[in-house]
Write a protein that holds these residues in place. Sequence first.
Motif, PDB file in Angstrom:
ATOM      1  N   THR A 153     110.332 -99.928 119.130  1.00  0.00           N
ATOM      2  CA  THR A 153     110.342 -98.628 118.444  1.00  0.00           C
ATOM      3  C   THR A 153     108.933 -98.185 118.049  1.00  0.00           C
ATOM      4  N   LYS A 154     107.975 -99.089 118.163  1.00  0.00           N
ATOM      5  CA  LYS A 154     106.589 -98.719 117.842  1.00  0.00           C
ATOM      6  C   LYS A 154     105.828 -98.261 119.090  1.00  0.00           C
ATOM      7  N   GLU A 155     106.511 -98.300 120.239  1.00  0.00           N
ATOM      8  CA  GLU A 155     105.861 -97.850 121.474  1.00  0.00           C
ATOM      9  C   GLU A 155     106.418 -96.500 121.901  1.00  0.00           C
ATOM     10  N   SER A 156     105.552 -95.682 122.480  1.00  0.00           N
ATOM     11  CA  SER A 156     105.969 -94.339 122.882  1.00  0.00           C
ATOM     12  C   SER A 156     106.708 -94.353 124.220  1.00  0.00           C
ATOM     13  N   ASN A 157     107.492 -93.289 124.439  1.00  0.00           N
ATOM     14  CA  ASN A 157     108.054 -93.042 125.772  1.00  0.00           C
ATOM     15  C   ASN A 157     106.910 -92.853 126.760  1.00  0.00           C
ATOM     16  N   GLN A 158     107.149 -93.230 127.996  1.00  0.00           N
ATOM     17  CA  GLN A 158     106.150 -92.934 129.025  1.00  0.00           C
ATOM     18  C   GLN A 158     106.310 -91.497 129.530  1.00  0.00           C
ATOM     19  N   ASN A 170     101.188 -89.530 110.056  1.00  0.00           N
ATOM     20  CA  ASN A 170     100.891 -90.252 108.814  1.00  0.00           C
ATOM     21  C   ASN A 170     102.135 -90.831 108.164  1.00  0.00           C
ATOM     22  N   LEU A 171     103.257 -90.174 108.387  1.00  0.00           N
ATOM     23  CA  LEU A 171     104.510 -90.662 107.800  1.00  0.00           C
ATOM     24  C   LEU A 171     105.091 -91.842 108.589  1.00  0.00           C
ATOM     25  N   GLY A 172     104.472 -92.171 109.720  1.00  0.00           N
ATOM     26  CA  GLY A 172     104.939 -93.330 110.474  1.00  0.00           C
ATOM     27  C   GLY A 172     105.511 -93.015 111.842  1.00  0.00           C
ATOM     28  N   PHE A 173     105.383 -91.767 112.266  1.00  0.00           N
ATOM     29  CA  PHE A 173     105.919 -91.343 113.558  1.00  0.00           C
ATOM     30  C   PHE A 173     105.005 -91.830 114.684  1.00  0.00           C
ATOM     31  N   VAL A 174     105.603 -92.333 115.770  1.00  0.00           N
ATOM     32  CA  VAL A 174     104.814 -92.918 116.864  1.00  0.00           C
ATOM     33  C   VAL A 174     104.465 -91.863 117.918  1.00  0.00           C
ATOM     34  N   ILE A 175     103.164 -91.660 118.121  1.00  0.00           N
ATOM     35  CA  ILE A 175     102.669 -90.734 119.157  1.00  0.00           C
ATOM     36  C   ILE A 175     101.752 -91.537 120.083  1.00  0.00           C
ATOM     37  N   LEU A 176     101.950 -91.369 121.370  1.00  0.00           N
ATOM     38  CA  LEU A 176     101.162 -92.147 122.345  1.00  0.00           C
ATOM     39  C   LEU A 176      99.691 -91.723 122.305  1.00  0.00           C
ATOM     40  N   LYS A 177      98.806 -92.742 122.289  1.00  0.00           N
ATOM     41  CA  LYS A 177      97.367 -92.468 122.298  1.00  0.00           C
ATOM     42  C   LYS A 177      96.701 -93.229 123.434  1.00  0.00           C
ATOM     43  N   ASP A 178      95.583 -92.688 123.903  1.00  0.00           N
ATOM     44  CA  ASP A 178      94.831 -93.394 124.940  1.00  0.00           C
ATOM     45  C   ASP A 178      93.859 -94.376 124.281  1.00  0.00           C
ATOM     46  N   ASN A 227     102.590 -80.547 125.337  1.00  0.00           N
ATOM     47  CA  ASN A 227     103.569 -81.555 124.921  1.00  0.00           C
ATOM     48  C   ASN A 227     102.890 -82.895 124.660  1.00  0.00           C
ATOM     49  N   LEU A 228     103.373 -83.617 123.648  1.00  0.00           N
ATOM     50  CA  LEU A 228     102.872 -84.956 123.376  1.00  0.00           C
ATOM     51  C   LEU A 228     103.957 -85.985 123.642  1.00  0.00           C
ATOM     52  N   LYS A 229     103.523 -87.149 124.125  1.00  0.00           N
ATOM     53  CA  LYS A 229     104.459 -88.245 124.375  1.00  0.00           C
ATOM     54  C   LYS A 229     104.636 -89.048 123.081  1.00  0.00           C
ATOM     55  N   ILE A 230     105.854 -89.397 122.780  1.00  0.00           N
ATOM     56  CA  ILE A 230     106.182 -89.982 121.475  1.00  0.00           C
ATOM     57  C   ILE A 230     107.285 -91.030 121.629  1.00  0.00           C
ATOM     58  N   ASN A 231     107.583 -91.714 120.525  1.00  0.00           N
ATOM     59  CA  ASN A 231     108.882 -92.369 120.407  1.00  0.00           C
ATOM     60  C   ASN A 231     109.619 -91.615 119.309  1.00  0.00           C
ATOM     61  N   GLY A 232     110.554 -90.799 119.681  1.00  0.00           N
ATOM     62  CA  GLY A 232     111.186 -89.879 118.729  1.00  0.00           C
ATOM     63  C   GLY A 232     112.522 -90.327 118.188  1.00  0.00           C
ATOM     64  N   SER A 237     111.366 -96.669 132.908  1.00  0.00           N
ATOM     65  CA  SER A 237     110.823 -95.811 131.844  1.00  0.00           C
ATOM     66  C   SER A 237     111.783 -94.681 131.505  1.00  0.00           C
ATOM     67  N   LEU A 238     112.440 -94.140 132.521  1.00  0.00           N
ATOM     68  CA  LEU A 238     113.395 -93.051 132.266  1.00  0.00           C
ATOM     69  C   LEU A 238     114.577 -93.560 131.450  1.00  0.00           C
ATOM     70  N   LYS A 239     115.083 -94.728 131.806  1.00  0.00           N
ATOM     71  CA  LYS A 239     116.238 -95.255 131.077  1.00  0.00           C
ATOM     72  C   LYS A 239     115.882 -95.470 129.606  1.00  0.00           C
ATOM     73  N   LYS A 240     114.677 -95.934 129.365  1.00  0.00           N
ATOM     74  CA  LYS A 240     114.239 -96.121 127.972  1.00  0.00           C
ATOM     75  C   LYS A 240     114.066 -94.778 127.267  1.00  0.00           C
ATOM     76  N   ALA A 241     113.451 -93.836 127.970  1.00  0.00           N
ATOM     77  CA  ALA A 241     113.209 -92.520 127.355  1.00  0.00           C
ATOM     78  C   ALA A 241     114.531 -91.876 126.942  1.00  0.00           C
ATOM     79  N   TYR A 242     115.556 -91.982 127.794  1.00  0.00           N
ATOM     80  CA  TYR A 242     116.846 -91.376 127.449  1.00  0.00           C
ATOM     81  C   TYR A 242     117.543 -92.125 126.317  1.00  0.00           C
ATOM     82  N   LEU A 243     117.372 -93.444 126.257  1.00  0.00           N
ATOM     83  CA  LEU A 243     117.967 -94.176 125.129  1.00  0.00           C
ATOM     84  C   LEU A 243     117.384 -93.688 123.808  1.00  0.00           C
ATOM     85  N   ASN A 244     116.142 -93.208 123.837  1.00  0.00           N
ATOM     86  CA  ASN A 244     115.498 -92.730 122.613  1.00  0.00           C
ATOM     87  C   ASN A 244     115.922 -91.330 122.206  1.00  0.00           C
TER      88      ASN A 244
END
Lengths: 104, 560
Positions: free
Chosen positions: A98-103, B102-110, B122-127, B305-312
């Motif tokens: 849950t700490k990793e982002s979607n690709q 800052n509240l703890g939301f996960v955003i993908l960074k390089d 658009n930003l990639k995240i774990n939502g 990756s798609l299967k994971k993205a949809y689970l989220n």
Amino acid sequence: MSITIDKNKCIGCGKCHEVCPGTLIKFDSDKKAFIKYPKDCWGCTSCIKECPVYAIRFYLGADIGGMGSFLHTEKKGDILRWIIEKPDGSISEIRINTKESNQY
Amino acid sequence: MKTEKIKTDVLIIGGGTAGCYAALTLAEQTEEIHVLICEKANIKRSGCLAAGVNALNAYITKSHVPQDYADYALKDADGIAREDLLVTMSERLNAVTAKLENLGFVILKDENGNYVSRGWRNLKINGENIKPILADAVSALSNTTILNRVNIIDFAVQDNHIIGAYGIGIENDTFYVIEANAVIIATGGAAGSYKPNNPGFSRHKMWYPPFNTGAGYAMGIRAGAEMTTFEMRFIALRCKDTISPTGTLAQGVGAKQINSFGEVYEQKYGLTTSERVYGTVNENLEGRGPCYLRTEGITPEQDESLKKAYLNMSPSQTLKWLESGKNPSEQNVEIEGTEPYIIGGHTASGYWIDTHRATTIQGLFAAGDVAGGCPQKYVTGALAEGEIAAESAGKFIQNHASEPIPTEEIASHQKEVLKFLTQKAGQFTTEQLEEAMQTIMDSYAGGIKTNYRFNSKQLAIADAKIQQLMQLSDTLHADDFQELMYIYELRERLTVCRSVIAHLNARHETRWHSFAENLDYPEKDDINWKKYVNSRLENGEIKIILRDVIYGGAPYEHHN
């Protein structure tokens, strides 16, 4: 599209009832949770993520192509383990940090 | 039935994305004002974000400016949106994103610590946990009270000035009277007015939360607020059956829309939101269906990756892939349009507001899906509007004293609630009338059945039948407060349906295919219809108000 709650596993903690966005989960006379309005479930899986004893599973209705499999999730720390049980008894699992982002 | 009376400085109706952020904003301004959030579910998992979200779709990436986002949204709406609202929203998108992180939301960074974008906005995240994160932050506020499972059923308005609201406690059999100095309406849009894709067992497997029933629109309509652009309905292009998002496939792995002959058809019709739906409808009508997103041939890594993205965000699609035994790389994903929704987060439907998000009712501010004129908000836009509305409400109460709700007004609302709880059950149930409403809208107001098309004769039939259902709804009986909520939800939807029908009938052109496909006027008419179609309920009749579209982003104030 709905959920099923295993009465034998349910400990009556009420966490699923607390989060359901549709107020669809109620308690029976044994204080066990049940879904009173199964057709009104959105399939958000909020209840499944809350259940501490993994008593709730999610399935697709036959009208949208469901073939009898169930999905639930078990959280261990930052890892969400999504577990799929097929009618033939086979089980597969997808782990998400849950700490990793979607690709995507 | 118990009655509870509460007094607050600012009442926030709806503890979703916009409502939660409004509460956070008010608490930052000053802890001296009391804020009350009334939420029909539980703010931890309520509203659109209950299951999660797949990306932050509104962000100003490097080398872009807020005006770019406003231009994109204006283009997608084919010119019918408010530039002042879009720009003021866009200016805040990045700051609200930073706060969410800052509240703890996960955003993908390089590796350099910069956000990774998907496209230019658009930003990639774990939502998956976005709503619990927001809810935890709101729950920690000392000045804010949260009433979960309290459904607001009506505003208290005196002389076009809001003084509070009435609610019902779904699980505690309580009638609430809430007096407030200012009110922020932050409820969701309207799902469930039209017959859904799968009307049987899976009737609630829809794109938008089925629990968002248009309460905020209906209360505003009844109170005589000016409303805008209900004719710009939203129809989502979705994965068939699971009604899961398609953007992740289109933007994530570059899947194109193809027909059953394997031909890419999206360029033929255009790439705006409505054109993507229209193209799919048309390919089917011309015998080239079904239509798909072409995923065959993607890599096994992309499959995972798609299967994971949809689970989220939409776990049913992943379950569908696993049940079928075929990954997206092995079978294209069939797509279809949903039933129409009314939702100001994606289109321009909702309250007619000024630049500060004030509605035409004094003291009432709107944010998120109920705020009109500002499409393509997505999550971050709703946060930004929550912030603007909260700032405006905070200012408003500094120079304004609250007023008590007259006892006779309270009594008449109590009486209506008691009527539904005590009167003998009529011939029909709430569920039956809901089904009737969906069938009427499907057949006569441009639902799936007619490929979203309609003409004025059909709309006249729809209007007459919806009004008959409204009368029938007077005879409904509720056994408990949950059933009582269902009666109010039905009546909200019927109220919204009537306005949607009036708006569809008023725009004499077809500007957006599928969203408002008027067979009497099949062409776009820029000369006469660069106009906002607004409306106001006057003496029980919907009065249409046409206003010229204004570009340039100058601040807008209410007048006449």
